[in-house]
Motif scaffolding. Structure first.
Motif, mmCIF file in Angstrom:
data_model
loop_
_atom_site.group_PDB
_atom_site.id
_atom_site.type_symbol
_atom_site.label_atom_id
_atom_site.label_comp_id
_atom_site.label_asym_id
_atom_site.label_seq_id
_atom_site.Cartn_x
_atom_site.Cartn_y
_atom_site.Cartn_z
ATOM 1 N N ARG A 65 33.921 35.015 43.161
ATOM 2 C CA ARG A 65 35.264 35.563 43.407
ATOM 3 C C ARG A 65 36.311 34.797 42.596
ATOM 4 O O ARG A 65 37.246 35.398 42.077
ATOM 5 C CB ARG A 65 35.601 35.525 44.893
ATOM 6 C CG ARG A 65 34.864 36.608 45.682
ATOM 7 C CD ARG A 65 35.216 36.550 47.142
ATOM 8 N NE ARG A 65 36.658 36.482 47.295
ATOM 9 C CZ ARG A 65 37.390 37.347 47.992
ATOM 10 N NH1 ARG A 65 36.796 38.340 48.602
ATOM 11 N NH2 ARG A 65 38.695 37.217 48.089
ATOM 12 N N ALA A 69 38.698 36.515 39.858
ATOM 13 C CA ALA A 69 40.153 36.386 39.975
ATOM 14 C C ALA A 69 40.757 35.757 38.720
ATOM 15 O O ALA A 69 41.826 36.171 38.260
ATOM 16 C CB ALA A 69 40.507 35.564 41.212
ATOM 17 N N LYS A 72 39.544 38.453 35.471
ATOM 18 C CA LYS A 72 39.868 39.868 35.682
ATOM 19 C C LYS A 72 39.026 40.852 34.854
ATOM 20 O O LYS A 72 39.561 41.667 34.103
ATOM 21 C CB LYS A 72 41.352 40.103 35.450
ATOM 22 C CG LYS A 72 42.212 39.269 36.385
ATOM 23 C CD LYS A 72 43.661 39.510 36.206
ATOM 24 C CE LYS A 72 44.558 38.709 37.106
ATOM 25 N NZ LYS A 72 44.050 37.640 37.882
ATOM 26 N N HIS A 107 36.160 43.716 44.419
ATOM 27 C CA HIS A 107 37.194 43.616 43.384
ATOM 28 C C HIS A 107 37.280 44.897 42.544
ATOM 29 O O HIS A 107 37.958 44.921 41.519
ATOM 30 C CB HIS A 107 36.939 42.402 42.482
ATOM 31 C CG HIS A 107 37.370 41.122 43.103
ATOM 32 N ND1 HIS A 107 36.583 40.413 43.978
ATOM 33 C CD2 HIS A 107 38.525 40.431 42.991
ATOM 34 C CE1 HIS A 107 37.230 39.333 44.369
ATOM 35 N NE2 HIS A 107 38.410 39.318 43.789
#
Length: 166
Positions: A65, A69, A72, A107
């Motif tokens: 994660r 983040a 992207k 995501h």
């Protein structure tokens, strides 16, 4: 525009490749614009063997994660489970893949799964290529000055495979 397809002269598509493992999970991020591939980053998420397995799964989940983040990506690829001699190891690998897939999907990444044979064929032209050959070809294809670790190279190979199949 179709997701994962860059317009000619448009923005590159960022791709995350994942080589799952319960102890070491490789990740690699590349940009793809047309047929041009550009290295962004790679690394390994290592878990503490002293921790209980559920906590190690949480480390893997949190680690990927953080990568998502920070960089992207828009697309992702993950290596499928290979036939393992030890069923217990295969189950742990399956659990690790599960948390990685969940993180990617949470995501919004368009995720595809590839067998080790398909990944090796995408970078080395031969589905039974040894790890060292995959590592070398990743270095050549991404114009790297040094070879990444095997786990990171495998993840970059998955990202290259995802770029080829988008």
């Amino acid at each position: 525009m179709i997701p994962g397809k860059a317009k000619a002269g448009g923005q590159p598509v960022r791709i995350l490749g994942i080589d799952p493992g319960s102890r070491a999970t490789g990740y690699g991020v590349i940009d793809c614009q047309g047929h041009a591939l550009t290295f962004v980053t790679c690394g390994v998420i290592r878990t503490s063997e002293k921790k209980p397995f559920p906590e190690r799964l949480e480390e893997i989940y949190d680690g990927i994660r953080e990568v998502i983040a920070a960089y992207k990506p828009q697309l992702a690829g993950i290596e499928d489970i290979f036939t393992a001699i030890n069923p217990r190891s295969a189950l742990k690998l399956g659990h690790a893949r599960g948390v990685l897939i969940l993180a990617a999907r949470q995501h919004g990444l368009l995720l595809e799964e590839y067998s080790p044979t398909v990944v090796k064929q995408a970078v080395a032209g031969y589905g039974q290529a040894p790890k060292e050959q995959v590592q070398h070809m990743v270095r050549v294809l991404l114009k790297l000055v040094a070879s990444p670790s095997q786990d990171a190279a495998d993840a970059l190979a998955v990202a290259i495979c995802r770029a080829n199949h988008r």
